[in-house]
Enzyme design. Structure first.
Site, PDB file in Angstrom:
ATOM      1  N   SER A 145      23.710 -28.363 -43.522  1.00  0.00           N
ATOM      2  CA  SER A 145      22.620 -29.237 -43.060  1.00  0.00           C
ATOM      3  C   SER A 145      22.520 -30.508 -43.889  1.00  0.00           C
ATOM      4  O   SER A 145      21.604 -30.634 -44.703  1.00  0.00           O
ATOM      5  CB  SER A 145      21.303 -28.471 -43.142  1.00  0.00           C
ATOM      6  OG  SER A 145      21.151 -27.899 -44.443  1.00  0.00           O
ATOM      7  N   LYS A 198      28.591 -22.478 -53.152  1.00  0.00           N
ATOM      8  CA  LYS A 198      29.465 -23.366 -52.348  1.00  0.00           C
ATOM      9  C   LYS A 198      29.481 -24.779 -52.934  1.00  0.00           C
ATOM     10  O   LYS A 198      30.447 -25.519 -52.766  1.00  0.00           O
ATOM     11  CB  LYS A 198      29.065 -23.351 -50.866  1.00  0.00           C
ATOM     12  CG  LYS A 198      27.649 -23.809 -50.534  1.00  0.00           C
ATOM     13  CD  LYS A 198      27.483 -25.299 -50.341  1.00  0.00           C
ATOM     14  CE  LYS A 198      26.051 -25.711 -50.191  1.00  0.00           C
ATOM     15  NZ  LYS A 198      25.853 -27.171 -50.140  1.00  0.00           N
TER      16      LYS A 198
HETATM   17  N1  LIG Z   1      20.618 -33.779 -49.207  1.00  0.00           N
HETATM   18  C1  LIG Z   1      21.008 -32.788 -48.419  1.00  0.00           C
HETATM   19  O1  LIG Z   1      21.656 -33.023 -47.396  1.00  0.00           O
HETATM   20  C2  LIG Z   1      20.654 -31.371 -48.734  1.00  0.00           C
HETATM   21  C3  LIG Z   1      20.109 -31.009 -49.955  1.00  0.00           C
HETATM   22  N2  LIG Z   1      19.826 -29.700 -50.214  1.00  0.00           N
HETATM   23  C4  LIG Z   1      19.244 -29.307 -51.492  1.00  0.00           C
HETATM   24  O2  LIG Z   1      17.922 -29.827 -51.583  1.00  0.00           O
HETATM   25  C5  LIG Z   1      17.583 -30.059 -52.958  1.00  0.00           C
HETATM   26  C6  LIG Z   1      17.069 -31.473 -53.100  1.00  0.00           C
HETATM   27  O3  LIG Z   1      18.136 -32.340 -52.792  1.00  0.00           O
HETATM   28  P1  LIG Z   1      17.944 -33.798 -52.184  1.00  0.00           P
HETATM   29  O4  LIG Z   1      16.711 -33.865 -51.363  1.00  0.00           O
HETATM   30  O5  LIG Z   1      19.208 -34.156 -51.530  1.00  0.00           O
HETATM   31  O6  LIG Z   1      17.737 -34.659 -53.506  1.00  0.00           O
HETATM   32  P2  LIG Z   1      17.922 -36.228 -53.697  1.00  0.00           P
HETATM   33  O7  LIG Z   1      19.086 -36.462 -54.578  1.00  0.00           O
HETATM   34  O8  LIG Z   1      17.908 -36.936 -52.395  1.00  0.00           O
HETATM   35  O9  LIG Z   1      16.609 -36.624 -54.463  1.00  0.00           O
HETATM   36  C7  LIG Z   1      16.367 -36.267 -55.793  1.00  0.00           C
HETATM   37  C8  LIG Z   1      15.010 -35.621 -55.875  1.00  0.00           C
HETATM   38  O10 LIG Z   1      14.779 -35.222 -57.212  1.00  0.00           O
HETATM   39  C9  LIG Z   1      13.440 -35.522 -57.538  1.00  0.00           C
HETATM   40  N3  LIG Z   1      13.261 -35.597 -58.986  1.00  0.00           N
HETATM   41  C10 LIG Z   1      13.922 -36.385 -59.881  1.00  0.00           C
HETATM   42  N4  LIG Z   1      13.433 -36.171 -61.119  1.00  0.00           N
HETATM   43  C11 LIG Z   1      12.461 -35.218 -60.992  1.00  0.00           C
HETATM   44  C12 LIG Z   1      11.589 -34.566 -61.906  1.00  0.00           C
HETATM   45  N5  LIG Z   1      11.621 -34.836 -63.200  1.00  0.00           N
HETATM   46  N6  LIG Z   1      10.716 -33.642 -61.421  1.00  0.00           N
HETATM   47  C13 LIG Z   1      10.673 -33.343 -60.106  1.00  0.00           C
HETATM   48  N7  LIG Z   1      11.479 -33.931 -59.182  1.00  0.00           N
HETATM   49  C14 LIG Z   1      12.353 -34.860 -59.637  1.00  0.00           C
HETATM   50  C15 LIG Z   1      13.205 -36.839 -56.851  1.00  0.00           C
HETATM   51  O11 LIG Z   1      11.836 -37.112 -56.774  1.00  0.00           O
HETATM   52  C16 LIG Z   1      13.846 -36.540 -55.503  1.00  0.00           C
HETATM   53  O12 LIG Z   1      12.946 -35.837 -54.679  1.00  0.00           O
HETATM   54  C17 LIG Z   1      18.869 -29.779 -53.766  1.00  0.00           C
HETATM   55  O13 LIG Z   1      18.805 -28.494 -54.300  1.00  0.00           O
HETATM   56  C18 LIG Z   1      19.971 -29.858 -52.717  1.00  0.00           C
HETATM   57  O14 LIG Z   1      21.096 -29.064 -53.040  1.00  0.00           O
HETATM   58  C19 LIG Z   1      20.042 -28.718 -49.301  1.00  0.00           C
HETATM   59  C20 LIG Z   1      20.567 -29.025 -48.070  1.00  0.00           C
HETATM   60  C21 LIG Z   1      20.902 -30.373 -47.690  1.00  0.00           C
HETATM   61  O1  LIG Z   2      23.807 -28.494 -48.981  1.00  0.00           O
HETATM   62  C1  LIG Z   2      24.242 -29.448 -48.383  1.00  0.00           C
HETATM   63  C2  LIG Z   2      24.735 -29.367 -46.994  1.00  0.00           C
HETATM   64  O2  LIG Z   2      24.397 -28.158 -46.387  1.00  0.00           O
HETATM   65  C3  LIG Z   2      24.324 -30.751 -49.074  1.00  0.00           C
HETATM   66  O3  LIG Z   2      25.484 -30.790 -49.814  1.00  0.00           O
HETATM   67  P1  LIG Z   2      25.706 -31.969 -50.894  1.00  0.00           P
HETATM   68  O4  LIG Z   2      24.604 -31.793 -51.929  1.00  0.00           O
HETATM   69  O5  LIG Z   2      27.053 -31.752 -51.438  1.00  0.00           O
HETATM   70  O6  LIG Z   2      25.563 -33.272 -50.158  1.00  0.00           O
END
Ligand SMILES: NC(=O)C1=CN([C@@H]2O[C@H](COP(=O)(O)OP(=O)(O)OC[C@H]3O[C@@H](n4cnc5c(N)ncnc54)[C@H](O)[C@@H]3O)[C@@H](O)[C@H]2O)C=CC1
Ligand SMILES: O=C(CO)COP(=O)(O)O
Length: 351
Positions: A145, A198
């Protein structure tokens, strides 16, 4: 009927999920750490920092007040990176609808959580922090996703895993739309392991992908070899940690998420692997702990680098043979040159 949904963490994924839910007519409030993110969502309806180019409906609003976002919600979705998740959740314990257990909580974060002993899975950690009534009632949501495609409405499959089927069904109904297909699972451990591990394989895949671009020796066939061997390592970790359903590994949350994370142009773990080879991005870090402490300097979030530390610890504690994950650990920890890496892991891996 419109439901009240709070999302904790306005990174790309929290924002994309918010957009998807708001398009369905749900009333969605996002907590953002950064004042400029709150401002841009509430004024131009776009998260210019973490998900630029995607306009949200007006029923998605943002706030810097985390307790306000969590208060009075039917559903709370946690979307913070693994490094900050436990600390962020601890700040919400005195919110009345969390203290009394009436809000249904789902988690989107992918990774492990450090602890004094062995690294923990996310639900195990949160269950140790939240009121007793959340035990076996938290819903873990994962699957292939990428945020950008979910925000575009491209058809995506997710798994909602919970030991209590009532809660996975509640989340399934709340999240699902024409673009978002949501399936239930009881295998909370297996789905969490797949989601965390993964990312480690995807960093290794990115390294190979960058090397293969200039290689007469490695190509698409080699990449599929790595992917299959990576899935094998994920299964080894999953079995060792108590995954309950073997089919989890071949489901969308297993091979599906591994595939998209390795192959999608949006993948940040894959990009990080590329940057190790092409930009020598590891040069500025002394070892893996230093990298994790200064992870924001990378400029995007490679959860696989963080998870690699914990997979390595789990492998050592349980005597697991994981040549890809452990090889990547040695690269990130500056114990092995990237050039040696691919050949070494190809020599050592089992399918
Ligand atoms: N981006 C994607 O497509 C997907 C991401 N995920 C998972 O979702 C989770 C969040 O990833 P993203 O939204 O992509 O992150 P992102 O890289 O887009 O954003 C970083 C996030 O970290 C937060 N952050 C930074 N410093 C912080 C602190 N000190 N305390 C609290 N929050 C802080 C920011 O506010 C922001 O919300 C990760 O575990 C990622 O693996 C899962 C599926 C898809
Ligand atoms: O979990 C994800 C897709 O399902 C997002 O992967 P990346 O953090 O490598 O972009």
């Amino acid at each position: 009927m419109s439901q009240k949904i709070g999302i904790i963490g306005a990174g790309a994924w929290g924002t994309a999920m918010g957009i998807s839910l708001a398009k369905k007519g749900q009333e969605v409030e996002l907590w953002a750490l950064e004042a400029d993110v709150v401002e841009s969502i509430n004024t131009v309806h776009e998260n210019k920092k973490f998900l630029p180019g995607f306009i949200a409906p007006e029923n998605l609003t943002a706030s810097a007040d985390i307790k306000k976002v969590a208060s009075g919600k039917d559903f709370l979705i946690l979307a913070s990176p693994s490094l900050y998740l436990a600390r962020t959740m601890k700040g919400l314990l005195d919110v009345p609808n969390i203290a009394d257990g009436s809000t249904c909580i789902g988690i989107l974060t992918k990774g492990f959580i450090p602890s004094e002993g062995s690294p923990k899975l996310i639900l195990e950690t949160l269950e140790g922090v939240l009121p007793e009534s959340y035990k076996k009632n938290l819903v873990y949501i994962a699957g292939p996703s990428h945020a950008e495609e979910v925000a575009m409405g491209k058809v995506t499959g997710l798994v909602a895993a919970c030991e209590n089927p009532r809660n996975s069904i509640r989340f399934r109904e709340a999240l699902r739309s024409k673009g978002l297909l949501v399936y239930s699972s009881f295998d909370v451990i297996g789905v969490q392991i797949c989601a965390a591990a993964k990312n480690v394989v995807a960093v290794a895949f990115g390294c190979l992908d960058a090397i293969a671009e200039k290689s007469d020796v490695f190509g698409d066939n080699t990449e599929s070899l790595l992917l299959a061997a990576g899935l094998n390592e994920i299964q080894i970790i999953g079995r060792a940690m108590g995954a309950t359903h073997p089919e989890t590994f071949t489901s969308i949350s297993g091979v599906g998420d591994l595939d998209v994370t390795c192959r999608s142009k949006y993948g940040r773990n894959r990009r990080f692997g590329h940057d190790i080879i092409q930009k020598n991005i590891l040069d500025k870090f002394s070892d893996l702990d230093d990298l994790i402490a200064r992870i924001s300097e990378i400029g995007y979030l490679p959860e696989g680098a963080v998870a690699c530390k914990y997979v390595h610890q789990i492998a050592q504690e349980r005597n697991l043979r994981l040549p890809i994950c452990n090889g990547l650990f040695r690269i990130l920890n500056k114990e092995m040159q990237p050039a040696q890496f691919i050949q070494e892991i190809l020599d050592g891996m089992e399918i």
